[in-house]
Design a protein around this motif. Structure first.
Motif, PDB file in Angstrom:
ATOM      1  N   HIS A  34       0.830  -1.203   0.000  1.00 43.74           N
ATOM      2  CA  HIS A  34       0.000   0.000   0.000  1.00 43.74           C
ATOM      3  C   HIS A  34       0.871   1.262   0.000  1.00 43.74           C
ATOM      4  O   HIS A  34       0.602   2.222  -0.737  1.00 43.74           O
ATOM      5  CB  HIS A  34      -0.909  -0.032   1.222  1.00 43.74           C
ATOM      6  N   LEU A  35       1.907   1.257   0.823  1.00 47.75           N
ATOM      7  CA  LEU A  35       2.800   2.417   0.883  1.00 47.75           C
ATOM      8  C   LEU A  35       3.549   2.626  -0.429  1.00 47.75           C
ATOM      9  O   LEU A  35       3.688   3.753  -0.902  1.00 47.75           O
ATOM     10  CB  LEU A  35       3.785   2.265   2.045  1.00 47.75           C
ATOM     11  N   VAL A  36       4.015   1.544  -1.023  1.00 43.80           N
ATOM     12  CA  VAL A  36       4.735   1.640  -2.295  1.00 43.80           C
ATOM     13  C   VAL A  36       3.821   2.156  -3.400  1.00 43.80           C
ATOM     14  O   VAL A  36       4.195   3.039  -4.180  1.00 43.80           O
ATOM     15  CB  VAL A  36       5.362   0.274  -2.677  1.00 43.80           C
ATOM     16  N   LEU A  37       2.610   1.622  -3.463  1.00 45.06           N
ATOM     17  CA  LEU A  37       1.676   2.083  -4.491  1.00 45.06           C
ATOM     18  C   LEU A  37       1.289   3.543  -4.305  1.00 45.06           C
ATOM     19  O   LEU A  37       1.107   4.278  -5.275  1.00 45.06           O
ATOM     20  CB  LEU A  37       0.423   1.203  -4.502  1.00 45.06           C
ATOM     21  N   ASN A  38       1.191   3.972  -3.059  1.00 40.39           N
ATOM     22  CA  ASN A  38       0.807   5.356  -2.808  1.00 40.39           C
ATOM     23  C   ASN A  38       1.954   6.339  -3.008  1.00 40.39           C
ATOM     24  O   ASN A  38       1.723   7.541  -3.060  1.00 40.39           O
ATOM     25  CB  ASN A  38       0.205   5.504  -1.426  1.00 40.39           C
TER      26      ASN A  38
END
Length: 76
Positions: A34-38
Motif C-alpha cells: 500500500h505504501l509503495v503504491l501510494n
C-alpha cells in the motif's frame, strides 16, 4: 455422511498461533504494498498507516499475550 474431527485444545492453540503469524505477515506485506503504491499516487501517509496499523498490531498483541502465558506456566 458426517465426519467428526477431534481437535485437542493444544492443537487449537497452536493453530490459532500459526494463523496469527500468517495474519501478521500478510498484513505487513499489505502495508508495504500500500505504501509503495501510494508513493506513485501521492495521498497522505497518515490515513494509510493508521488504517493498516491496527491489523498488524492485533496479531502482535495476541502473540505477546500467548508468550506471557507460556512464560508464566513455565515459571510455576
Amino acid at each position: 455422511m458426517k465426519i467428526k474431527i477431534k481437535i485437542k485444545k493444544q492443537d487449537t492453540k497452536q493453530l490459532t498461533k500459526d494463523l496469527m503469524i500468517v495474519a501478521l505477515i500478510v498484513n505487513a506485506l499489505a502495508l508495504v504494498l500500500h505504501l509503495v503504491l501510494n508513493l506513485f499516487t501521492g495521498p497522505l501517509l497518515i490515513p494509510i498507516l493508521t488504517s493498516n496499523f491496527i491489523f498488524i498490531l492485533l496479531p502482535i498483541m495476541y502473540l505477546a499475550e500467548e508468550a506471557k502465558k507460556n512464560k508464566e506456566a513455565r515459571n510455576r
